[in-house]
Design a protein around this motif. Structure first.
Motif, PDB file in Angstrom:
ATOM      1  N   LEU A  22      -7.239  -2.825  -0.544  1.00 11.44           N
ATOM      2  CA  LEU A  22      -6.486  -3.816   0.224  1.00 11.44           C
ATOM      3  C   LEU A  22      -7.144  -4.005   1.587  1.00 11.44           C
ATOM      4  CD1 LEU A  22      -4.014  -1.555  -0.987  1.00 11.44           C
ATOM      5  CD2 LEU A  22      -3.002  -3.830  -1.028  1.00 11.44           C
ATOM      6  N   PHE A  23      -7.532  -5.245   1.878  1.00 10.99           N
ATOM      7  CA  PHE A  23      -8.220  -5.577   3.123  1.00 10.99           C
ATOM      8  C   PHE A  23      -7.260  -6.241   4.104  1.00 10.99           C
ATOM      9  CE2 PHE A  23     -11.780  -5.346   0.175  1.00 10.99           C
ATOM     10  CZ  PHE A  23     -12.811  -4.808   0.936  1.00 10.99           C
ATOM     11  N   SER A  83       0.834  -1.210   0.000  1.00 14.78           N
ATOM     12  CA  SER A  83       0.000   0.000   0.000  1.00 14.78           C
ATOM     13  C   SER A  83       0.860   1.247   0.000  1.00 14.78           C
ATOM     14  CB  SER A  83      -0.940  -0.005   1.209  1.00 14.78           C
ATOM     15  OG  SER A  83      -0.226   0.211   2.424  1.00 14.78           O
ATOM     16  N   ARG A  84       1.968   1.234   0.765  1.00 10.49           N
ATOM     17  CA  ARG A  84       2.842   2.410   0.799  1.00 10.49           C
ATOM     18  C   ARG A  84       3.548   2.605  -0.533  1.00 10.49           C
ATOM     19  NH1 ARG A  84       3.810   0.354   6.166  1.00 10.49           N
ATOM     20  NH2 ARG A  84       5.665  -0.756   5.435  1.00 10.49           N
ATOM     21  N   ARG A  85       4.041   1.504  -1.114  1.00 12.69           N
ATOM     22  CA  ARG A  85       4.744   1.622  -2.394  1.00 12.69           C
ATOM     23  C   ARG A  85       3.797   2.041  -3.520  1.00 12.69           C
ATOM     24  NH1 ARG A  85       9.752  -1.003  -1.982  1.00 12.69           N
ATOM     25  NH2 ARG A  85      10.433  -0.606   0.162  1.00 12.69           N
ATOM     26  N   LEU A  86       2.542   1.618  -3.433  1.00 13.65           N
ATOM     27  CA  LEU A  86       1.581   1.969  -4.470  1.00 13.65           C
ATOM     28  C   LEU A  86       1.201   3.445  -4.434  1.00 13.65           C
ATOM     29  CD1 LEU A  86      -0.723  -1.178  -4.341  1.00 13.65           C
ATOM     30  CD2 LEU A  86       0.641  -0.448  -6.297  1.00 13.65           C
ATOM     31  N   ARG A  99      -4.882   4.963  -7.275  1.00 15.77           N
ATOM     32  CA  ARG A  99      -5.832   5.261  -6.197  1.00 15.77           C
ATOM     33  C   ARG A  99      -5.859   4.031  -5.290  1.00 15.77           C
ATOM     34  NH1 ARG A  99      -9.054   9.540  -7.878  1.00 15.77           N
ATOM     35  NH2 ARG A  99     -10.776   8.978  -6.511  1.00 15.77           N
ATOM     36  N   VAL A 100      -5.490   4.209  -4.023  1.00 15.45           N
ATOM     37  CA  VAL A 100      -5.296   3.089  -3.106  1.00 15.45           C
ATOM     38  C   VAL A 100      -6.184   3.267  -1.877  1.00 15.45           C
ATOM     39  CG1 VAL A 100      -3.626   1.727  -1.802  1.00 15.45           C
ATOM     40  CG2 VAL A 100      -2.907   2.930  -3.890  1.00 15.45           C
ATOM     41  N   PHE A 119       1.610   6.293   4.439  1.00 21.32           N
ATOM     42  CA  PHE A 119       0.569   5.933   3.473  1.00 21.32           C
ATOM     43  C   PHE A 119      -0.250   7.165   3.152  1.00 21.32           C
ATOM     44  CE2 PHE A 119      -3.859   4.425   2.718  1.00 21.32           C
ATOM     45  CZ  PHE A 119      -3.621   3.794   1.511  1.00 21.32           C
ATOM     46  N   THR A 120      -0.413   7.469   1.871  1.00 19.14           N
ATOM     47  CA  THR A 120      -1.095   8.693   1.471  1.00 19.14           C
ATOM     48  C   THR A 120      -2.394   8.430   0.714  1.00 19.14           C
ATOM     49  OG1 THR A 120       0.238   8.815  -0.559  1.00 19.14           O
ATOM     50  CG2 THR A 120       1.065   9.990   1.372  1.00 19.14           C
ATOM     51  N   GLY A 121      -2.911   7.215   0.809  1.00 21.77           N
ATOM     52  CA  GLY A 121      -4.186   6.902   0.178  1.00 21.77           C
ATOM     53  C   GLY A 121      -5.330   7.095   1.150  1.00 21.77           C
ATOM     54  N   TRP A 122      -6.377   6.264   1.003  1.00 24.09           N
ATOM     55  CA  TRP A 122      -7.556   6.337   1.852  1.00 24.09           C
ATOM     56  C   TRP A 122      -7.503   5.205   2.875  1.00 24.09           C
ATOM     57  CZ3 TRP A 122      -7.588   7.604  -3.256  1.00 24.09           C
ATOM     58  CH2 TRP A 122      -8.172   8.832  -3.620  1.00 24.09           C
TER      59      TRP A 122
END
Length: 250
Positions: free
Chosen positions: A191-192, A142-145, A155-156, A167-170
């Motif tokens: 990602l769950f 998630s961080r790399r994405l 969009r993550v 982490f800069t997504g949602w």
């Protein structure tokens, strides 16, 4: 014929191996997209990228024996390769779109560092085995994405993870809280931290049944998965996509 502007990118100064590897992967993806645009052909369906000591290899989901200039088709078009000595000076265009935004590192094998294109999974992606290691791998993805150069526009959405500043997504506790994000035409990845249940499972099924797939779904201990990876306590991950398990790496 109209060709995109192509500007050779100078390799970065020698630094850490991780930084050099990230630059090489990013440059390989951009060089691939640029060469395909010049030849007016689509970017192939890439299932995995292997960064070896002397070359970059693309493992294709569908065989393709007509690579653009600079790439060599092998194994009846199932793989494309380019030597690093040529890749480092391969031209790239600033106008090509991000070709493989769902590319993530999963481990190291005999041929080199292995990165998977999660967008090529035709359904749920599940990580099983050791719970802590599986969650750690998904958090790393998630961080790399959200920070990797080849995934700048991804969009993550993370569901059920503890927030962290890298982490800069949602970050949401349930997927329904991000329903408006799911409606975006660009799509992305969800990602769950645990298998989706109830309304979240309904949303996942709806996303995976779309005729034109916009979203990729990953879950720790997910059910009915198309790709299932087993993470073991001895530091290996069995993908089922390679002959041998890979050594874990973040």
């Amino acid at each position: 014929m109209n060709r995109p502007d192509r500007t050779p990118v100078r390799p970065p100064a020698q630094g850490t191996q991780q930084r050099s590897g990230a630059w090489t992967v990013d440059h390989a993806v951009r060089a691939l997209a640029t060469a395909c645009a010049e030849w007016q052909r689509p970017v192939p369906q890439v299932g995995a990228l292997v960064l070896g000591p002397d070359s970059v290899m693309l493992r294709l989901s569908c065989p393709d024996e007509a690579p653009p200039a600079g790439w060599i088709a092998e194994q009846a078009g199932r793989t494309w390769t380019m030597p690093l000595r040529e890749l480092h000076s391969a031209p790239v265009s600033d106008h090509v779109t991000d070709a493989l935004p769902m590319l993530v590192s999963i481990g190291a094998g005999d041929e080199g560092r292995v990165m998977l294109n999660l967008a090529e999974a035709n359904g749920m992606i599940s990580l099983t085995g050791d719970d802590a290691l599986a969650r750690g791998m998904v958090r790393s993805w998630s961080r790399r994405l959200t920070t990797g150069p080849w995934a700048a526009n991804a969009r993550v959405i993370r569901v059920g993870f503890e927030p962290d500043q890298d982490f800069t997504g949602w970050d949401v506790s349930r997927l329904v809280e991000a329903a408006q994000v799911l409606d975006a035409p660009e799509g992305g990845i969800v990602l769950f931290a645990a298998p989706p249940q109830g309304r979240d499972l309904y949303l996942v099924d709806r996303l995976l049944e779309e005729p034109v797939r916009r979203w990729t779904v990953v879950s720790v201990h997910g059910e009915n998965a198309t790709w299932r990876f087993t993470v073991s306590t001895d530091g290996k991950v069995d993908t089922g996509l390679f002959k041998e398990p890979l050594l874990l790496r973040s």
